[in-house]
Design an enzyme around this catalytic site. Structure first.
Site, PDB file in Angstrom:
ATOM      1  N   LYS A 297     -11.992   3.875   1.162  1.00 51.62           N
ATOM      2  CA  LYS A 297     -10.818   3.138   0.677  1.00 51.62           C
ATOM      3  C   LYS A 297     -11.339   1.945  -0.137  1.00 51.62           C
ATOM      4  CE  LYS A 297      -6.419   1.291   2.364  1.00 51.62           C
ATOM      5  NZ  LYS A 297      -5.613   1.012   3.567  1.00 51.62           N
TER       6      LYS A 297
ATOM      7  N   GLU B 230       0.837  -1.206   0.000  1.00 49.48           N
ATOM      8  CA  GLU B 230       0.000   0.000   0.000  1.00 49.48           C
ATOM      9  C   GLU B 230       0.866   1.247   0.000  1.00 49.48           C
ATOM     10  OE1 GLU B 230      -4.003  -0.655   2.359  1.00 49.48           O
ATOM     11  OE2 GLU B 230      -2.285  -1.295   3.576  1.00 49.48           O
TER      12      GLU B 230
END
Length: 120
Positions: free
Chosen positions: A100, A23
């Site tokens: 997200k 990420e």
């Protein structure tokens, strides 16, 4: 406390937030919604931008936060975004939603959303 609000919905920016190394390395799109609660009557009465929140300028500031220094948790990101909204002295309260949609979840899902509500 005013019942008036101005909302900015669906602001998209790429950030490197998350706990996983991938990420941080690859980044992903985050989507931000904010609702700002304040008295809009003075701006409306005088048709005066100086008496309201410039949502274009706010969008740029919020995107810069998303694109800026990475954090592990979207809760932390939401807190930073709320602080930026409350930096405007007109804003009495803010609700921030951080989406997200590409969170690293190994099952089908639509979205992950953290919502925070802060007031002065």
């Amino acid at each position: 406390m005013s019942g008036d609000s101005v909302s900015l919905v669906g602001l998209r920016a790429r950030g490197r937030h998350g706990c996983l190394p991938a990420e941080r390395e690859l980044g992903q799109e985050f989507v931000v919604d904010v609702a700002l609660f304040f008295d809009t009557a003075p701006a409306a009465a005088g048709d005066d931008l100086a008496k309201t929140v410039d949502y274009g300028e706010l969008a740029v500031r919020l995107a810069a936060i998303v694109e800026g220094e990475p954090v592990n948790l979207i809760e932390t990101l939401a807190q930073r975004l709320a602080g930026a909204c409350l930096a405007n002295e007109l804003v009495e309260e803010v609700e921030v939603k951080v989406h997200k949609p590409a969170a690293p979840i190994p099952l089908p899902f639509d979205d992950v959303v953290v919502t925070v509500r802060r007031r002065r």
